[in-house]
Design a protein around this motif. Structure first.
Motif, short mmCIF file in Angstrom:
data_model
loop_
_atom_site.label_atom_id
_atom_site.label_comp_id
_atom_site.label_asym_id
_atom_site.label_seq_id
_atom_site.Cartn_x
_atom_site.Cartn_y
_atom_site.Cartn_z
N GLY A 453 16.44 19.23 -1.23
CA GLY A 453 15.94 18.31 -2.05
C GLY A 453 16.28 17.12 -1.64
N VAL A 454 17.36 16.73 -0.81
CA VAL A 454 17.81 15.44 -0.42
C VAL A 454 17.13 14.96 0.62
N VAL A 455 16.54 14.03 0.81
CA VAL A 455 15.59 13.27 1.94
C VAL A 455 16.73 12.40 2.68
N THR A 456 16.76 12.48 3.76
CA THR A 456 17.84 11.75 4.67
C THR A 456 16.93 10.68 5.18
N TYR A 457 17.45 9.64 5.89
CA TYR A 457 16.92 8.44 6.57
C TYR A 457 16.10 9.15 7.87
N GLY A 458 16.89 10.26 8.62
CA GLY A 458 16.42 10.73 9.72
C GLY A 458 15.02 11.70 9.58
N GLU A 459 15.19 12.18 8.39
CA GLU A 459 13.82 13.13 7.84
C GLU A 459 12.71 12.14 7.58
N GLY A 460 12.91 10.86 6.84
CA GLY A 460 12.03 9.79 6.78
C GLY A 460 11.35 9.40 8.00
N PHE A 461 12.42 9.06 9.11
CA PHE A 461 12.00 8.65 10.37
C PHE A 461 11.07 9.52 10.90
N ALA A 462 11.15 10.72 10.91
CA ALA A 462 10.25 11.88 11.48
C ALA A 462 9.07 11.69 10.88
N VAL A 463 8.89 11.28 9.86
CA VAL A 463 7.54 11.22 9.13
C VAL A 463 6.76 9.90 9.51
N GLN A 464 7.53 9.04 9.64
CA GLN A 464 6.85 7.63 10.25
C GLN A 464 7.67 7.02 11.38
N PRO A 465 7.48 7.43 12.58
CA PRO A 465 8.38 6.80 13.65
C PRO A 465 7.66 5.66 14.24
N PHE A 466 6.68 5.37 13.78
CA PHE A 466 6.02 4.13 14.69
C PHE A 466 6.54 2.74 14.70
N ALA A 467 7.35 2.45 13.73
CA ALA A 467 7.69 1.02 13.48
C ALA A 467 6.57 -0.08 13.38
N ASN A 468 5.61 0.56 12.74
CA ASN A 468 4.44 -0.52 12.30
C ASN A 468 5.05 -1.37 11.07
N THR A 469 4.26 -2.67 11.01
CA THR A 469 4.54 -3.25 9.86
C THR A 469 3.65 -2.88 8.62
N VAL A 470 3.98 -3.27 7.40
CA VAL A 470 2.96 -3.18 6.31
C VAL A 470 2.44 -4.50 6.28
N ASN A 471 1.00 -5.07 6.38
CA ASN A 471 0.26 -5.92 6.48
C ASN A 471 -0.57 -6.07 5.16
N LEU A 472 -1.02 -7.10 4.49
CA LEU A 472 -1.95 -7.35 3.80
C LEU A 472 -3.16 -8.29 4.23
N LYS A 473 -4.22 -7.92 3.79
CA LYS A 473 -5.47 -8.67 4.15
C LYS A 473 -6.47 -8.55 2.80
N ASP A 474 -7.08 -9.64 3.09
CA ASP A 474 -8.27 -9.79 1.95
C ASP A 474 -9.57 -9.02 2.74
N LEU A 475 -9.98 -8.40 1.65
CA LEU A 475 -11.35 -7.77 2.14
C LEU A 475 -12.36 -7.63 0.97
N THR A 476 -13.53 -8.02 1.09
CA THR A 476 -14.64 -7.95 0.25
C THR A 476 -15.18 -6.61 -0.12
N GLY A 477 -15.55 -6.58 -1.35
CA GLY A 477 -15.80 -5.01 -1.67
C GLY A 477 -16.78 -4.28 -0.59
N ALA A 478 -17.82 -5.25 -0.04
CA ALA A 478 -18.56 -4.76 0.95
C ALA A 478 -17.91 -4.10 2.08
N GLN A 479 -16.87 -4.95 2.56
CA GLN A 479 -15.93 -4.32 3.57
C GLN A 479 -15.46 -3.08 3.49
N LEU A 480 -14.72 -3.03 2.06
CA LEU A 480 -13.92 -1.90 1.83
C LEU A 480 -14.97 -0.62 1.74
N VAL A 481 -16.21 -0.71 1.33
CA VAL A 481 -17.13 0.44 1.23
C VAL A 481 -17.25 0.68 2.88
N THR A 482 -17.41 -0.40 3.69
CA THR A 482 -17.77 -0.19 5.10
C THR A 482 -16.62 0.63 5.73
#
Length: 597
Positions: A453-482
């Protein structure tokens, strides 16, 4: 021109391995007819030589046995039922390959790309140097390049080939200098835009006891669509079949007629069982991009070893002359390898096509481990331990990425990214996560000494290893539907990519409809309210999606971008904040998307 590449293998210390089940050893496919150009009436009397090819693909740095569903293969049983077999781990892969080579004087080991990239922590933390060192010890003779070899850009790929310590992290231990790959990494259809020449060798010729075999390596033309823009900066990707045909002619001019293509593009078999008969019923049980590529590749190419889709198959696809030819793939993560056996005719310097037979074999974990691989892993595990073993969260049961549309792990990651986004900008309202960025499950059972039941950093790394950043953007509702409709249309029409969504966003996916209409526009709700096409919504996504990756081009049109921390940090912070030993995290029911079938 690429010179003949002949490497003397170190004497092999054969590890005695337990054989897998009879079904695992059953031949999955064999060619029934020869290319008439090779059919000689006297062929039976010709002094042909046995030739063996052992092939892997999409290893992705999985040195340790993969966990959860990522570490299993499905096997078709004689009574028509299926069984799951634990498989993979480089210690077992080495044993399997060494056992398979026994009795074969002419054996070559090849790969079809994505040996590195998107790797678990043991390899990824060290920029995949451990995997290259393991492949050297494994006796890999040649690999084609895959899209993930470009995750850290062309300069890093060149370093993996040529050696040298990492430009930022340096050498990882005193006296340890990275020597690079002993095997050539081929990139025939990847050009340096400045020079117009292939980034690495386009092909190589392996001479094994008088049998000369040419290998041409290509990756999918659409690599820029599935890799960050920075990763493919300065590179141009050409058509796969056209490139293979070009270098086939060049090899023939050099007198090399036995030719195998290593293609990092793949297909989708009719069955998920690795030992399913792909040619059952007399028709090709394979769909996807590799089928069209194979039908265009010159008849002078004797076999195609493929990858990318992480599927297992040994299928017959007609070449442009209408003659049968094997196309193979060994799933992913080192769980399988493909064995190809054939006859090489020294009179024609060619492979006798009618003799080519292939089957996928399980890298089972009942056999003895390769001692040299265990030693290598121990060295890197010691270096990684201070980071890898740190507990970061607690869970009540396995949190899987499995799900035809939505998964509990996808929900967790999207929720974590939204929480991180809100810490940066309180106006953030939802998060989107690409399913291909989720590499494995979070498993309840302990993988080391941390406890169930313990999650280690290594186990988390295996799930998400890409080193992407979390970015925020504005989208219109129409863009979100697209964006939501782009999951099932455009470049994703044939193989949909279902975004994982944060809590609060719901919609209906109607699979009885076609194309973009499968996303029911009127059903899209955010916190129970219909999406307003004219309103602006603050949306979190990783940097790969923010650049329009995976066919979500509308996300690239978002505005007012804010770059946050890396996605793994977001997941770790969320688990730490929302779980404890006394109150572990319970996975969601994965019911945010209603599916109509």
């Amino acid at each position: 021109m690429s010179p003949t590449h002949s490497r003397r293998r170190a004497p092999r210390r054969v590890v005695v391995a337990a054989l897998t089940t009879a079904a695992a050893l059953a031949t999955a496919g064999a060619l029934a007819a020869a290319n008439p150009a090779q059919a000689d009436p006297s062929a039976k009397q010709s002094p042909t030589k046995d030739l063996q090819l052992l092939a892997i693909n999409d290893f992705h740095g999985n040195l340790e046995p993969p966990a959860g569903s990522s570490g299993r293969v499905t096997e078709l049983q004689p009574d028509g039922t299926t069984a799951n077999i634990d498989a993979g781990g480089v210690e077992y892969l080495a044993s399997s390959l060494r056992t398979a080579r026994k009795g074969h004087d002419r054996s070559l080991t090849v790969a079809a790309g994505d040996l590195v990239g998107a790797s678990p922590l043991l390899s990824g933390l060290f920029h995949d140097e451990p995997t290259v060192e393991a492949m050297n010890k494994l006796g890999l003779d040649v690999t084609g390049v895959g899209n993930h070899e470009f995750d850290e850009g062309k300069d890093e790929l060149l370093r993996l080939q040529n050696g040298g310590c990492h430009p930022a992290d340096g050498c990882y231990a005193k006296g340890r200098k990275f020597k690079g790959a002993d095997y050539p990494i081929l990139s025939a259809n990847v050009l340096n835009e400045k020079t117009g020449k292939p980034l690495l060798k386009p092909y190589t010729v392996q001479n094994v006891k008088g049998a000369k075999v040419g290998f041409i390596g290509v990756t999918l033309k659409g690599t820029p669509d599935v890799v960050t823009a920075e990763g493919v900066k300065g590179l141009k990707f050409l058509d796969e079949a056209e490139t293979i045909n070009k270098y086939t002619k060049e090899l023939q001019k050099q007198g090399v007629h036995a030719i195998v293509a290593l293609v990092h593009e793949g297909g989708f078999p009719a069955s998920s069982a690795y030992n399913h008969d792909c040619d059952a019923g007399g028709s090709t049980g394979l769909s996807g991009p590799i089928v069209d590529i194979a039908k265009k590749v010159s008849p002078e190419v004797d076999a195609l070893v493929t990858g990318h889709t992480h599927n297992a198959y040994v299928c017959t696809i007609p070449d442009p002359a209408g003659h049968p030819r094997l196309v193979t793939s060994a799933a992913s993560f080192g769980r399988l390898y493909t064995e190809l056996n054939m006859q090489y005719d020294p009179r024609t310097d060619d492979i006798v096509r009618a003799t080519v037979k292939g089957s996928n074999r399980v890298v089972d974990r009942t056999q003895a481990k390769a001692a040299d691989m265990t030693k290598l892993l121990n060295e890197w595990q010691t270096l990684a331990a201070p980071v890898a073993d740190k507990p970061v969260g607690y869970i009540t049961k396995d949190i899987t990425r499995n799900g035809a549309v939505e998964s509990p792990l996808g929900d967790l990651i999207a929720d974590a990214q939204l929480a991180h986004a809100k810490s940066l900008d309180s106006s953030a309202v939802l998060a989107l996560m690409n399913p291909g960025g989720i590499r494995t499950d979070l498993v309840y059972a302990a993988s080391g000494n941390e406890g169930d039941g313990v999650v280690t950093y290594g186990e988390g790394f295996a799930v998400q290893p890409f080193a992407n950043t979390v970015n925020l953007k504005d989208l219109t509702g129409a863009q979100l539907v697209t964006v939501l409709k782009q999951q099932v249309s455009g470049s994703n029409a044939a193989a949909p990519k279902y975004l994982q969504i944060s809590g609060g966003l719901t919609y209906t996916l109607d699979l009885t409809k076609a194309g973009a209409d499968r996303v029911v526009t009127d059903s899209i709700r955010l916190d129970g309210k219909p999406i307003d096409p004219a309103a602006t919504y603050r949306v979190a996504m990783n940097s790969f999606l923010a650049g329009g990756g995976d066919g979500f081009t509308e996300l690239a049109n978002g505005t007012n971008q804010l770059v946050g921390s890396d996605d793994l940090a977001a997941l770790v912070d969320y688990l730490t904040a929302n779980s404890s030993a006394a109150a572990p995290y319970t996975p969601t029911a994965a019911d945010r998307i209603t599916v109509v079938r």
